[in-house]
Design an enzyme around this catalytic site. Structure first.
Site, PDB file in Angstrom:
ATOM      1  N   ARG A  26      43.387  36.529  32.401  1.00 58.27           N
ATOM      2  CA  ARG A  26      43.283  36.996  31.099  1.00 58.27           C
ATOM      3  C   ARG A  26      44.444  37.175  30.184  1.00 58.27           C
ATOM      4  O   ARG A  26      44.892  36.785  29.282  1.00 58.27           O
ATOM      5  CB  ARG A  26      42.412  38.189  30.762  1.00 58.27           C
ATOM      6  N   ASP A  66      37.386  31.399  42.400  1.00 53.47           N
ATOM      7  CA  ASP A  66      37.059  32.658  42.412  1.00 53.47           C
ATOM      8  C   ASP A  66      35.454  32.813  42.999  1.00 53.47           C
ATOM      9  O   ASP A  66      35.356  33.750  44.145  1.00 53.47           O
ATOM     10  CB  ASP A  66      37.296  33.675  41.169  1.00 53.47           C
ATOM     11  N   ASP A 101      34.551  34.055  46.797  1.00 58.95           N
ATOM     12  CA  ASP A 101      34.015  35.064  47.288  1.00 58.95           C
ATOM     13  C   ASP A 101      32.621  35.042  48.285  1.00 58.95           C
ATOM     14  O   ASP A 101      32.625  36.130  48.773  1.00 58.95           O
ATOM     15  CB  ASP A 101      33.377  35.746  45.831  1.00 58.95           C
TER      16      ASP A 101
END
Length: 205
Positions: free
Chosen positions: A74, A87, A91
């Site tokens: 971000r 991501d 995971d």
């Protein structure tokens, strides 16, 4: 639950670290890959060998730091589609390693008992659920439905499983680990059903 309420806290905590990483030209994807490799390495080398409390402590730290890549994204790129895909995919590998390693400990280190038998079955279901829960959401999104619901998020499931393992290692009943894995298995199955039901309702108007 924990994931939703904890994001604002972790963002505030990890913003200074993210600024340092950005200054060093470390990308969010680098952080994601490094965190996943570390999680898998710690889980498969510590839990099956019986280093339970050590594994719980270091994995809890890694889990808490899981928001660094998002904060960094971000702050720099604003977040990319590939970054979100990477991501989410990695995971699943980390989750599978944690639940698989706890299941391996149950198989090889617990005395033959009802707690061991139930724990093995629950661990196997938890491993399958680690992939099926996000898959149900991804498939729903592929047909235009945002099925981001369920009784337990990823963070909740990991915390409960790790807490059960820690209580066992502190000398309490092996049923604590079994209960932790059983809750993860149950929550995973219920979440999959919830997402299927929600998607069906949305598609049927």
């Amino acid at each position: 639950m924990l994931g939703n309420h904890g994001r604002s806290i972790t963002t505030a905590i990890f913003t200074p670290l993210a600024k340092v990483l950005a200054a060093l030209h470390i990308t969010p994807n680098m952080v994601t890959v490094a965190g996943t490799v570390l999680s898998i390495a710690l889980a498969v080398t510590l839990f099956p060998l019986g280093y339970i409390w050590q594994g719980v402590v270091v994995l809890a730290i890694v889990l808490f730091c899981d928001s660094v890549d998002g904060t960094l994204a971000r702050m720099t790129t604003g977040g990319t589609t590939f970054g979100a895909f990477l991501d989410s995919t990695l995971d699943r590998l980390a989750d599978g390693a944690v639940f698989g390693s706890l299941t391996a400990f149950t198989v090889f280190s617990m005395e033959p008992s009802a707690a061991r038998t139930v724990g093995i079955c629950a661990g196997l279901i938890a491993m399958v659920g680690a992939g099926t829960v996000p898959y149900a959401r991804a498939r729903a999104e592929s047909v235009g439905v945002v099925a981001k619901l369920g009784i337990a998020e990823r963070t909740d499931r990991l915390v409960v499983a790790l807490l059960g393992a820690l209580l066992l290692d502190l000398g309490l009943s092996p049923w604590f680990l079994t209960a932790g894995l059983s809750w993860v298995a149950f929550a995973s199955l219920v979440t999959v059903v919830q997402r299927i039901w929600f998607t069906a309702k949305e598609l049927n108007g």
